[in-house]
Design a protein around this motif. Structure first.
Motif, PDB file in Angstrom:
ATOM      1  N   GLY A   1       0.787  -1.230   0.000  1.00  0.00           N
ATOM      2  CA  GLY A   1       0.000   0.000   0.000  1.00  0.00           C
ATOM      3  C   GLY A   1       0.812   1.269   0.000  1.00  0.00           C
ATOM      4  N   ASN A   2       0.707   2.081  -1.063  1.00  0.00           N
ATOM      5  CA  ASN A   2       1.427   3.357  -1.195  1.00  0.00           C
ATOM      6  C   ASN A   2       2.906   3.205  -0.841  1.00  0.00           C
ATOM      7  N   LEU A   3       3.545   2.255  -1.506  1.00  0.00           N
ATOM      8  CA  LEU A   3       4.916   1.901  -1.183  1.00  0.00           C
ATOM      9  C   LEU A   3       5.922   2.801  -1.851  1.00  0.00           C
ATOM     10  N   ARG A   4       6.990   3.070  -1.107  1.00  0.00           N
ATOM     11  CA  ARG A   4       8.145   3.704  -1.707  1.00  0.00           C
ATOM     12  C   ARG A   4       9.345   3.496  -0.795  1.00  0.00           C
ATOM     13  N   VAL A   5      10.498   3.417  -1.412  1.00  0.00           N
ATOM     14  CA  VAL A   5      11.768   3.360  -0.704  1.00  0.00           C
ATOM     15  C   VAL A   5      12.584   4.542  -1.195  1.00  0.00           C
TER      16      VAL A   5
ATOM     17  N   THR B   1      14.370   6.996  -5.698  1.00  0.00           N
ATOM     18  CA  THR B   1      13.112   6.601  -5.068  1.00  0.00           C
ATOM     19  C   THR B   1      12.555   5.421  -5.846  1.00  0.00           C
ATOM     20  N   LEU B   2      12.208   4.344  -5.146  1.00  0.00           N
ATOM     21  CA  LEU B   2      11.601   3.156  -5.745  1.00  0.00           C
ATOM     22  C   LEU B   2      10.157   3.058  -5.299  1.00  0.00           C
ATOM     23  N   THR B   3       9.274   2.713  -6.215  1.00  0.00           N
ATOM     24  CA  THR B   3       7.877   2.456  -5.862  1.00  0.00           C
ATOM     25  C   THR B   3       7.467   1.120  -6.460  1.00  0.00           C
TER      26      THR B   3
ATOM     27  N   LEU C   1       8.371  -5.444  -5.868  1.00  0.00           N
ATOM     28  CA  LEU C   1       7.665  -6.223  -6.890  1.00  0.00           C
ATOM     29  C   LEU C   1       6.426  -5.484  -7.381  1.00  0.00           C
ATOM     30  N   GLY C   2       6.056  -5.705  -8.640  1.00  0.00           N
ATOM     31  CA  GLY C   2       4.800  -5.179  -9.189  1.00  0.00           C
ATOM     32  C   GLY C   2       4.847  -3.717  -9.560  1.00  0.00           C
ATOM     33  N   ASN C   3       4.812  -3.424 -10.865  1.00  0.00           N
ATOM     34  CA  ASN C   3       4.807  -2.044 -11.376  1.00  0.00           C
ATOM     35  C   ASN C   3       5.925  -1.208 -10.754  1.00  0.00           C
ATOM     36  N   VAL C   4       7.111  -1.746 -10.755  1.00  0.00           N
ATOM     37  CA  VAL C   4       8.253  -1.083 -10.139  1.00  0.00           C
ATOM     38  C   VAL C   4       8.707   0.116 -10.978  1.00  0.00           C
ATOM     39  N   VAL C   5       8.910   1.232 -10.305  1.00  0.00           N
ATOM     40  CA  VAL C   5       9.431   2.444 -10.941  1.00  0.00           C
ATOM     41  C   VAL C   5      10.575   2.950 -10.081  1.00  0.00           C
ATOM     42  N   MET C   6      11.689   3.275 -10.734  1.00  0.00           N
ATOM     43  CA  MET C   6      12.829   3.855 -10.035  1.00  0.00           C
ATOM     44  C   MET C   6      13.133   5.222 -10.634  1.00  0.00           C
ATOM     45  N   LYS C   7      13.178   6.228  -9.773  1.00  0.00           N
ATOM     46  CA  LYS C   7      13.498   7.587 -10.207  1.00  0.00           C
ATOM     47  C   LYS C   7      14.792   8.011  -9.535  1.00  0.00           C
ATOM     48  N   SER C   8      15.762   8.435 -10.354  1.00  0.00           N
ATOM     49  CA  SER C   8      17.022   8.940  -9.811  1.00  0.00           C
ATOM     50  C   SER C   8      16.863  10.406  -9.458  1.00  0.00           C
TER      51      SER C   8
END
Length: 68
Positions: free
Chosen positions: A32-36, A42-44, A60-67
């Motif tokens: 739920g509303n995940l981010r690291v 930032t990973l979601t 896992l699942g619809n992973v997006v990484m923003k530098s």
């Protein structure tokens, strides 16, 4: 809701709506509303598994990484 996990001396903060922590294995499962967030990125995603002994976070699942 509004779970925030960090480990002293580490460069990340894990945010989630819900988190289950296993003290014996020192592992967490977050949803739920995940981010690291780290200093560099930032990973979601939909599911996060974290092993704090091994210092491994799996997103896992619809992973997006923003530098940053």
């Amino acid at each position: 809701d509004n779970v925030r996990v960090y480990q002293d001396g580490e460069d990340f903060i894990l945010y989630a709506d819900e988190l289950t922590y296993n003290e014996k294995t020192n592992e967490a499962l977050a949803t739920g509303n995940l981010r690291v967030e780290t200093r560099d990125s930032t990973l979601t995603g939909k599911l996060i598994r974290a092993n704090f002994d091994k210092k491994v976070i799996v997103v896992l699942g619809n992973v997006v990484m923003k530098s940053h």
